[in-house]
Design an enzyme around this catalytic site. Sequence first.
Site, PDB file in Angstrom:
ATOM      1  N   ALA A  65      -2.175   7.107   3.975  1.00 16.67           N
ATOM      2  CA  ALA A  65      -2.969   7.923   3.065  1.00 16.67           C
ATOM      3  C   ALA A  65      -2.583   7.520   1.647  1.00 16.67           C
ATOM      4  O   ALA A  65      -1.477   7.017   1.414  1.00 16.67           O
ATOM      5  CB  ALA A  65      -2.678   9.401   3.301  1.00 16.67           C
ATOM      6  N   GLY A 108      -0.944   7.314   7.675  1.00 15.11           N
ATOM      7  CA  GLY A 108      -2.339   7.571   8.016  1.00 15.11           C
ATOM      8  C   GLY A 108      -3.051   6.339   8.550  1.00 15.11           C
ATOM      9  O   GLY A 108      -4.040   6.467   9.286  1.00 15.11           O
ATOM     10  N   GLU A 111      -2.239   6.315  12.126  1.00 16.75           N
ATOM     11  CA  GLU A 111      -2.966   7.448  12.735  1.00 16.75           C
ATOM     12  C   GLU A 111      -4.445   7.129  12.892  1.00 16.75           C
ATOM     13  O   GLU A 111      -5.064   7.470  13.903  1.00 16.75           O
ATOM     14  CB  GLU A 111      -2.757   8.701  11.874  1.00 16.75           C
ATOM     15  CG  GLU A 111      -1.306   9.169  11.917  1.00 16.75           C
ATOM     16  CD  GLU A 111      -1.020  10.286  10.922  1.00 16.75           C
ATOM     17  OE1 GLU A 111      -1.244  10.087   9.714  1.00 16.75           O
ATOM     18  OE2 GLU A 111      -0.592  11.369  11.353  1.00 16.75           O
ATOM     19  N   GLU A 131       6.279   8.755   6.842  1.00 16.93           N
ATOM     20  CA  GLU A 131       6.076   9.940   5.987  1.00 16.93           C
ATOM     21  C   GLU A 131       7.375  10.637   5.626  1.00 16.93           C
ATOM     22  O   GLU A 131       7.514  11.209   4.544  1.00 16.93           O
ATOM     23  CB  GLU A 131       5.143  10.935   6.689  1.00 16.93           C
ATOM     24  CG  GLU A 131       3.679  10.506   6.733  1.00 16.93           C
ATOM     25  CD  GLU A 131       3.319   9.669   7.960  1.00 16.93           C
ATOM     26  OE1 GLU A 131       4.235   9.138   8.640  1.00 16.93           O
ATOM     27  OE2 GLU A 131       2.122   9.547   8.244  1.00 16.93           O
TER      28      GLU A 131
HETATM   29  C1  HXC Z   1      -1.159   4.388  -2.492  1.00 15.38           C
HETATM   30  C2  HXC Z   1      -0.285   2.305  -2.050  1.00 15.38           C
HETATM   31  C3  HXC Z   1       0.104   2.718  -0.755  1.00 15.38           C
HETATM   32  C4  HXC Z   1      -0.216   4.048  -0.358  1.00 15.38           C
HETATM   33  C5  HXC Z   1       0.708   0.674  -1.023  1.00 15.38           C
HETATM   34  N1  HXC Z   1       0.126   1.033  -2.184  1.00 15.38           N
HETATM   35  N2  HXC Z   1       0.713   1.673  -0.141  1.00 15.38           N
HETATM   36  N3  HXC Z   1      -0.907   3.142  -2.907  1.00 15.38           N
HETATM   37  N4  HXC Z   1      -0.852   4.827  -1.267  1.00 15.38           N
HETATM   38  N5  HXC Z   1       0.045   4.505   0.855  1.00 15.38           N
HETATM   39  C6  HXC Z   1      -0.078   0.235  -3.388  1.00 15.38           C
HETATM   40  C7  HXC Z   1       1.221   0.054  -4.160  1.00 15.38           C
HETATM   41  O1  HXC Z   1       1.454   1.179  -4.967  1.00 15.38           O
HETATM   42  C8  HXC Z   1       0.898  -1.179  -4.955  1.00 15.38           C
HETATM   43  O2  HXC Z   1       0.076  -0.829  -6.040  1.00 15.38           O
HETATM   44  C9  HXC Z   1       0.043  -2.014  -4.002  1.00 15.38           C
HETATM   45  O3  HXC Z   1      -0.481  -1.088  -3.040  1.00 15.38           O
HETATM   46  C10 HXC Z   1       0.838  -3.053  -3.250  1.00 15.38           C
HETATM   47  O4  HXC Z   1       1.937  -2.437  -2.640  1.00 15.38           O
HETATM   48  P1  HXC Z   1       3.454  -2.979  -2.763  1.00 15.38           P
HETATM   49  O5  HXC Z   1       4.350  -1.874  -2.421  1.00 15.38           O
HETATM   50  O6  HXC Z   1       3.650  -3.663  -4.078  1.00 15.38           O
HETATM   51  O7  HXC Z   1       3.437  -4.087  -1.624  1.00 15.38           O
HETATM   52  P2  HXC Z   1       4.673  -4.611  -0.753  1.00 15.38           P
HETATM   53  O8  HXC Z   1       5.880  -4.797  -1.609  1.00 15.38           O
HETATM   54  O9  HXC Z   1       4.149  -5.781   0.005  1.00 15.38           O
HETATM   55  O10 HXC Z   1       4.992  -3.419   0.274  1.00 15.38           O
HETATM   56  C11 HXC Z   1       4.077  -3.077   1.270  1.00 15.38           C
HETATM   57  C12 HXC Z   1       4.457  -1.696   1.884  1.00 15.38           C
HETATM   58  C13 HXC Z   1       4.583  -0.651   0.739  1.00 15.38           C
HETATM   59  C14 HXC Z   1       5.762  -1.798   2.653  1.00 15.38           C
HETATM   60  C15 HXC Z   1       3.331  -1.322   2.849  1.00 15.38           C
HETATM   61  O11 HXC Z   1       3.409  -0.742  -0.102  1.00 15.38           O
HETATM   62  C16 HXC Z   1       4.723   0.746   1.209  1.00 15.38           C
HETATM   63  O12 HXC Z   1       5.792   1.160   1.654  1.00 15.38           O
HETATM   64  N6  HXC Z   1       3.651   1.539   1.065  1.00 15.38           N
HETATM   65  C17 HXC Z   1       3.699   2.958   1.406  1.00 15.38           C
HETATM   66  C18 HXC Z   1       3.686   3.129   2.890  1.00 15.38           C
HETATM   67  C19 HXC Z   1       3.739   4.615   3.263  1.00 15.38           C
HETATM   68  O13 HXC Z   1       4.686   5.310   2.920  1.00 15.38           O
HETATM   69  N7  HXC Z   1       2.713   5.065   3.959  1.00 15.38           N
HETATM   70  C20 HXC Z   1       2.595   6.454   4.327  1.00 15.38           C
HETATM   71  C21 HXC Z   1       1.805   7.208   3.296  1.00 15.38           C
HETATM   72  S1  HXC Z   1       1.817   8.925   3.638  1.00 15.38           S
HETATM   73  P3  HXC Z   1       0.423  -1.300  -7.547  1.00 15.38           P
HETATM   74  O14 HXC Z   1      -0.596  -0.584  -8.373  1.00 15.38           O
HETATM   75  O15 HXC Z   1       1.829  -0.913  -7.809  1.00 15.38           O
HETATM   76  O16 HXC Z   1       0.230  -2.799  -7.497  1.00 15.38           O
HETATM   77  C22 HXC Z   1       0.645   9.139   4.781  1.00 15.38           C
HETATM   78  C23 HXC Z   1       0.453  10.554   5.187  1.00 15.38           C
HETATM   79  C24 HXC Z   1      -0.488  10.653   6.309  1.00 15.38           C
HETATM   80  O17 HXC Z   1       0.014   8.249   5.213  1.00 15.38           O
HETATM   81  C25 HXC Z   1      -0.671  12.065   6.656  1.00 15.38           C
HETATM   82  C26 HXC Z   1      -2.024  12.559   6.467  1.00 15.38           C
HETATM   83  C27 HXC Z   1      -3.070  11.577   6.312  1.00 15.38           C
END
Ligand code: HXC
Length: 257
Positions: A65, A108, A111, A131
């Site tokens: 998400a 998400g 999911e 999460e």
């Molecule tokens: C918003 C995101 C994002 C996310 C990545 N980006 N994941 N933006 N929401 N979930 C954005 C980053 O901010 C960044 O933007 C760009 O995408 C590239 O990401 P990087 O981190 O620079 O890439 P990398 O170093 O290759 O790392 C990849 C990654 C990491 C390991 C996937 O991006 C990451 O950990 N993302 C978050 C994963 C996460 O926690 N997902 C769960 C979300 S909570 P900029 O602008 O800085 O370039 C969830 C809740 C669900 O899903 C419950 C209800 C739906």
Amino acid sequence: MGYENIRVEKRGRVALVTLNRPKALNALNSELIAELNAALALFDSDDKIGCVVLTGSEKAFAAGADIKEMSSLSFVEAYKTDFITSWDQVSRFRKPIVAAVAGYALGGGCELAMMCDFILAAENAKFGQPEITLGVMPGAGGTQRLTRFVGKSKAMEMCLTGRMMDAAEAERSGLVSRVVPLDELLEEAMRVAEKIADFSLPIAMMTKESVNRAYETTLAEGVRFERRVFHSMFATDDQTEGMNAFVEKRAPQFKNS
Ligand code: HXC
């Protein structure tokens, strides 16, 4: 209809939906989910579509998400807007839908893939429910669906630690149906979807509904449901055609009736 966060393409009887927010690794914001739901509603009413493939990029199916959109949400807003409930439309889609996952399928994203009927994964796929690292837990079915796919021990470990699973482990654990080389993922997903779409659509839909019952009822009730649906198939033209074609040693011509 023009979409900004997804790409939609019809190839014969298969609709291909590509999540398309490359700068955010396909993070799922509310606009993207609304577009996905709108596209699915069109496919649902389009008799020519027999199967959908949902995919992302080579680097990310979806990294979760959209954290930036979610970060300032208050409890009252989340409650009043029934945040996340609109995502359920994917799991309520009645035609077959295949997830083709390459790269990250996190939070998400994982999911969403699990809401599809089955997951084909590329060798570089990574699945996770991170999460907990953000101070929350899965909210789009992850605690329930992942547990049903991979069992309590692995689901609990993944949800409590945020550890990612690679494609081989995901296949071993039953999360994905098959792993294929990255450069063959889309081709293989389309091939599988075309195969499904060539069968009778009402029969495929009833099959999907029956398999899904296994997750929602007891064995005895599920088998009873299956039996009734099976009986009802003898009221379709496609049952007659499918069995006659076998007896007559020819290919069936299903009419979706
Ligand atoms: C918003 C995101 C994002 C996310 C990545 N980006 N994941 N933006 N929401 N979930 C954005 C980053 O901010 C960044 O933007 C760009 O995408 C590239 O990401 P990087 O981190 O620079 O890439 P990398 O170093 O290759 O790392 C990849 C990654 C990491 C390991 C996937 O991006 C990451 O950990 N993302 C978050 C994963 C996460 O926690 N997902 C769960 C979300 S909570 P900029 O602008 O800085 O370039 C969830 C809740 C669900 O899903 C419950 C209800 C739906």
